[in-house]
Design a protein around this motif. Structure first.
Motif, PDB file in Angstrom:
ATOM      1  N   UNK A 180     -17.083   0.091  12.026  1.00 46.83           N
ATOM      2  CA  UNK A 180     -16.538  -0.486  10.790  1.00 46.83           C
ATOM      3  C   UNK A 180     -15.517   0.441  10.136  1.00 46.83           C
ATOM      4  N   UNK A 181     -15.255   1.558  10.784  1.00 46.55           N
ATOM      5  CA  UNK A 181     -14.353   2.577  10.229  1.00 46.55           C
ATOM      6  C   UNK A 181     -14.689   2.876   8.764  1.00 46.55           C
ATOM      7  N   UNK A 182     -15.911   3.373   8.590  1.00 43.64           N
ATOM      8  CA  UNK A 182     -16.416   3.669   7.248  1.00 43.64           C
ATOM      9  C   UNK A 182     -15.508   4.666   6.533  1.00 43.64           C
ATOM     10  N   UNK A 241      -9.207   3.429  19.919  1.00 42.76           N
ATOM     11  CA  UNK A 241      -8.850   3.102  18.544  1.00 42.76           C
ATOM     12  C   UNK A 241      -9.061   1.623  18.232  1.00 42.76           C
ATOM     13  N   UNK A 242      -8.922   0.777  19.263  1.00 42.46           N
ATOM     14  CA  UNK A 242      -9.110  -0.656  19.033  1.00 42.46           C
ATOM     15  C   UNK A 242     -10.521  -0.978  18.575  1.00 42.46           C
ATOM     16  N   UNK A 270      -2.402   1.492  16.184  1.00 41.80           N
ATOM     17  CA  UNK A 270      -2.843   2.629  16.980  1.00 41.80           C
ATOM     18  C   UNK A 270      -2.450   2.484  18.445  1.00 41.80           C
ATOM     19  N   UNK A 315     -11.232   7.839  12.034  1.00 40.58           N
ATOM     20  CA  UNK A 315     -10.617   7.570  13.335  1.00 40.58           C
ATOM     21  C   UNK A 315      -9.853   8.779  13.885  1.00 40.58           C
ATOM     22  N   UNK A 348     -13.180   0.165  13.772  1.00 43.07           N
ATOM     23  CA  UNK A 348     -12.796  -0.773  12.717  1.00 43.07           C
ATOM     24  C   UNK A 348     -12.747  -2.222  13.156  1.00 43.07           C
ATOM     25  N   UNK A 349     -13.090  -2.504  14.413  1.00 44.66           N
ATOM     26  CA  UNK A 349     -13.065  -3.914  14.835  1.00 44.66           C
ATOM     27  C   UNK A 349     -14.435  -4.572  14.628  1.00 44.66           C
ATOM     28  N   UNK A 388     -12.484  -0.261   2.726  1.00 44.45           N
ATOM     29  CA  UNK A 388     -13.412   0.442   3.613  1.00 44.45           C
ATOM     30  C   UNK A 388     -14.601  -0.399   4.044  1.00 44.45           C
ATOM     31  N   UNK A 415      -6.614   3.646   2.932  1.00 49.04           N
ATOM     32  CA  UNK A 415      -7.743   2.905   3.490  1.00 49.04           C
ATOM     33  C   UNK A 415      -7.345   1.447   3.624  1.00 49.04           C
ATOM     34  N   UNK A 416      -7.474   0.909   4.802  1.00 50.71           N
ATOM     35  CA  UNK A 416      -7.126  -0.488   5.024  1.00 50.71           C
ATOM     36  C   UNK A 416      -7.911  -1.002   6.222  1.00 50.71           C
ATOM     37  N   UNK A 417      -9.068  -1.601   5.945  1.00 47.39           N
ATOM     38  CA  UNK A 417      -9.923  -2.104   7.029  1.00 47.39           C
ATOM     39  C   UNK A 417      -9.824  -3.618   7.123  1.00 47.39           C
ATOM     40  N   UNK A 418      -8.616  -4.079   7.438  1.00 47.54           N
ATOM     41  CA  UNK A 418      -8.430  -5.532   7.547  1.00 47.54           C
ATOM     42  C   UNK A 418      -8.079  -5.912   8.984  1.00 47.54           C
ATOM     43  N   UNK A 419      -9.115  -5.968   9.802  1.00 48.29           N
ATOM     44  CA  UNK A 419      -8.904  -6.394  11.187  1.00 48.29           C
ATOM     45  C   UNK A 419      -8.582  -5.235  12.116  1.00 48.29           C
ATOM     46  N   UNK A 420      -8.271  -5.561  13.356  1.00 49.10           N
ATOM     47  CA  UNK A 420      -8.030  -4.535  14.373  1.00 49.10           C
ATOM     48  C   UNK A 420      -6.852  -3.654  13.970  1.00 49.10           C
ATOM     49  N   UNK A 421      -6.964  -2.388  14.263  1.00 45.36           N
ATOM     50  CA  UNK A 421      -5.899  -1.449  13.911  1.00 45.36           C
ATOM     51  C   UNK A 421      -4.850  -1.441  15.033  1.00 45.36           C
ATOM     52  N   UNK A 429     -14.472  -3.586   5.334  1.00 46.64           N
ATOM     53  CA  UNK A 429     -14.207  -4.466   6.471  1.00 46.64           C
ATOM     54  C   UNK A 429     -14.059  -5.925   6.059  1.00 46.64           C
TER      55      UNK A 429
END
Lengths: 499, 499
Positions: free
Chosen positions: B182-184, B229-230, A229, B196, B233-234, B457, A220-226, B459
């Motif tokens: 937020x890609x929970x 995908x962008x 991908x 995702x 989580x953005x 998770x 799990x790593x929700x630090x900014x845009x992925x 954000x």
């Protein structure tokens, strides 16, 4: 002589032609703004690469100039094989400044011409960046260089009873970086989900020569845009993958393979739906082929498989579902329950399950061996589409009827996830041309009409590029172009592909 | 009175303070280039939105101006609730032209201030776009509008024994669009992998008011860059999700919950590793809490749970692992095998398994009830980090020691995937400030030193933005900024967040 017998007779006379046809599509014109390679450029590369990393003689570079199927042919004069990310970054920085076009190449097993040069682009091969760098047994994260061959990676993980969550026929040659760059699919998607879910981190060299460090070993790593991908599935047009962190999986302890013979496609669809619902996560593969395809495999398998069924009457109407079950305990009971369930519903004609490792391999070869059998009887014109599995039978019949004069049609695929491979054994070069000119567009239009995808797992590359522009909406295409501009302002990386 | 007893005594006097503190961080300055809302703007929106879709009175808009924890407070004067994608596109087109800043808002359950205005940005709520549009039983793909509440979506799927592959505490309020934006994470990541992986398609309204149609119901679709995908989580900074195609999953038929009492963290880690390896895909949740945290929950649960263990001596040293097993057959045998295995290894002190639905719920509440218990005894300062699970014990001890004068430290999390929640029940406002000023940076630096993530998770939002810039490398941040420019040239969408 019935029609089946006819083409089997014919097949053996065609073996010498295997994979020698070329597609009739028109090569895109060379982009005149790209610099033509000069001796001074090669001298620059010599300043930091050793001699084994620079290939210029014709014999050495020939394999890099043609794809797996020998359909696409490039004209590169130079192959570079850097050993480190820093070397690759230096190459890209120079090429960007000099406007020298570059094609990144992994195992070169792609099927859409994405990994070979179109004109004189230089090839950057990942061959020499092939090490497994780390594996953590508890977190099950493996860190690997992009050039590592898929099978070698899984061999490395085997003593830990682990595997990476992707499996495909080319595993002995394809590289993990290429698998990620093309977002390879294969038979394990039904078990593990898409590869992009399990790529936790990437290291990228950008077209301008920056090192974009997106490595990460966290689930799990929700630090900014992925950002990573974007590179998964962009087929080496936005950046070159040099390193990956991948979540590996414990292999289930037990498995079994069941082949179900069904009287027709509709019954096979019922078996597919019931198996999926009944077995849930215990399915590790759910495959399909039709009766005609089974016959072609059986007649061209050269001892690699056998026919486990006795009643083959009207086999051209029959359909087959291959179910691989994997679990950690009581597999015999699971298999029996499934048999009883299908029995209860009366939706099969016959069933076999593998009783030994050898039978397991032989049953798998009935499905695995389709492509090989096709090239034994003609030139393989292959399509890789996604659609609702309920349409598999319909589109097979339509295409078989349309193409009956020019090719034998085989139909198989990953029915669990809706990915159909239609492979046509075309009788000769002219038939190949006819396939492409008279039937290809029809097929893709049909795919569009049922809400499917013109490329399930093989990508766009060079081959499907014209169709992409018909099948994606303009807004999406515009943003794709803008992203290309962001990462590759001079459009030097893998030109003429996708965008 | 020992220290535990002390803070339980104290806890009841603090309940009136629940969630009333505010973070000490400095609000970013209002971007002067954003237009201040005028009556003419509202009149424009009135021209195509009905009166129920436009909220301007203070009472109605107050809930949209503050976050779930009542920590972040905005100053919007206008909330718009479009009913269609076209209406939303019209709103964004206008706002972009007029340079009016906009915050998209789903269920507003985020914990990092990402879904509330910072200044006078108008709020676009997805509340009125909440329908399930389609569910295909065979492909198991559900198509849903972004504003659908997660629990409502799962209720819809229940008759089909299906669920979407995400579960979190806020499910009764959070919206699926927000979950995706937020890609929970939550408790099901160990079972299903990241969300995702299962979002097959999205419809997006861009900040400039274009409708970006990336809808797709295929499991495999390799046609160009995976743009969707962008947006996952953005956190609503690149576009507004209006519709999603999601792969749903059959629920396993049987489940059981096991709570294992371990003498210390190291033993708990062994149980975690063994359970993961032994049960493989039959694990549907793998959670952790330590003894002190268990005590806090038990003392503040108000009848929602109970203590299933008899030996609670030295409980402040103990640790607990919660294992949820899900499978389709023979679950009792699976549970017994696991018990035997842990017995054989001698790595537990006591174990219980749920024998009824009620026990199942009560055992779950020991873990689920931590946040609720924390706010009963202080102001909850919560951190959501990822790291190798082997560090969970160490960082808990370090932080508990550092903060012992100002807060009670609880430690729990999704140990299966390495996501730790450290929640501090701070004694008062001043202690909250001290937490943030004296200990937060230390924690994040520690996370960095062990290769972890400062946001697993929850954000980045507004809260963690300053840390993002310390923890990401410059090249990645530069590309994030460039992507922001591509999609949102005027930076009007969810300003002051992430980038």
């Amino acid at each position: 002589m019935n029609s089946l017998a006819k083409f089997f007779a014919k097949s053996f006379s065609k073996q010498q032609q295997l994979g020698t046809y070329s597609f009739s599509f028109v090569k895109p014109t060379r982009n005149a703004s790209f610099k033509k390679l000069q001796e001074s450029d090669i001298n620059y590369f010599r300043s930091f690469l050793d001699s084994h990393s620079i290939l210029t003689d014709k014999e050495s570079i020939t394999p890099f100039n043609q794809d797996w199927n020998k359909i696409f042919h490039g004209e590169t004069q130079l192959v570079l094989q850097p050993k480190t990310t820093e070397q690759l970054a230096k190459i890209m920085k120079y090429c960007n400044e000099q406007k020298i076009a570059v094609v990144p190449q992994g195992g070169n097993t792609g099927l859409v011409g994405g990994s070979v040069p179109v004109h004189d682009e230089i090839v950057v091969s990942l061959n020499k960046m092939n090490k497994v760098l780390n594996f953590d047994q508890n977190t099950q994260v493996v860190t690997v260089e992009a050039g590592c061959i898929l099978e070698a990676l899984n061999d490395y993980l085997k003593p830990h009873n682990c595997e990476v969550p992707v499996d495909l026929a080319a595993k002995g040659s394809c590289q993990i970086g290429g698998n990620i760059a093309t977002h390879a699919g294969g038979i394990r998607l039904i078990k593990y989900g898409p590869l992009k879910a399990h790529v936790l981190g990437l290291e990228i060299v950008t077209p301008t020569g920056q090192i974009l460090d997106l490595t990460n070993t966290m689930r799990k790593d929700n630090t900014g845009f992925d950002l990573k991908q974007l590179f998964i599935g962009s087929e080496g047009t936005l950046g070159i993958i040099t390193k990956a962190n991948i979540a590996a999986f414990k292999q289930d302890k037990l498995n079994n393979l069941i082949l179900v013979q069904c009287k027709d496609f509709n019954q096979a669809l019922q078996v597919r739906n019931e198996a999926k619902s009944f077995l849930g996560k215990d399915i590790s593969a759910l495959e399909y082929l039709d009766g005609i395809t089974l016959d072609i495999v059986l007649n061209n398998s050269r001892g690699k498989t056998y026919n486990p069924f006795t009643n083959m009457k009207d086999n051209d109407k029959k359909a087959y579902i291959l179910i691989e079950i994997s679990c950690n305990y009581n597999i015999d009971e699971v298999v029996e329950r499934l048999f009883n369930r299908l029995e209860e519903l009366g939706i099969y004609e016959d069933m076999v399950s593998s009783q030994s490792e050898e039978q397991y391999k032989m049953l798998w070869h009935l499905r695995d061996g389709v492509a090989e059998a096709v090239v034994h009887i003609g030139s393989n014109v292959a399509y890789d589409i996604s659609c609702d599995p309920k349409y598999f039978g319909e589109i097979t019949s339509i295409m078989r009827e349309r193409c009956k004069e020019i090719a034998e049609t085989t139909s198989c695929g990953h029915i669990g996830d809706g990915n159909l491979h239609l492979m046509f054994a075309a009788h000769n070069e002219e038939c190949v041309k006819k396939m492409e000119e008279e039937h290809e567009k029809f097929l893709y239009d049909w795919v569009k009409s049922v809400g499917g995808s013109i490329s399930a797992e093989h990508g766009i590359g060079l081959q499907k590029r014209p169709y992409l522009w018909e099948h994606k909406n303009q807004v999406a295409l515009d943003y794709m172009k803008k992203l290309k501009d962001v990462f590759d302002p001079n459009h030097i990386l893998n030109p003429y592909k996708i965008v």
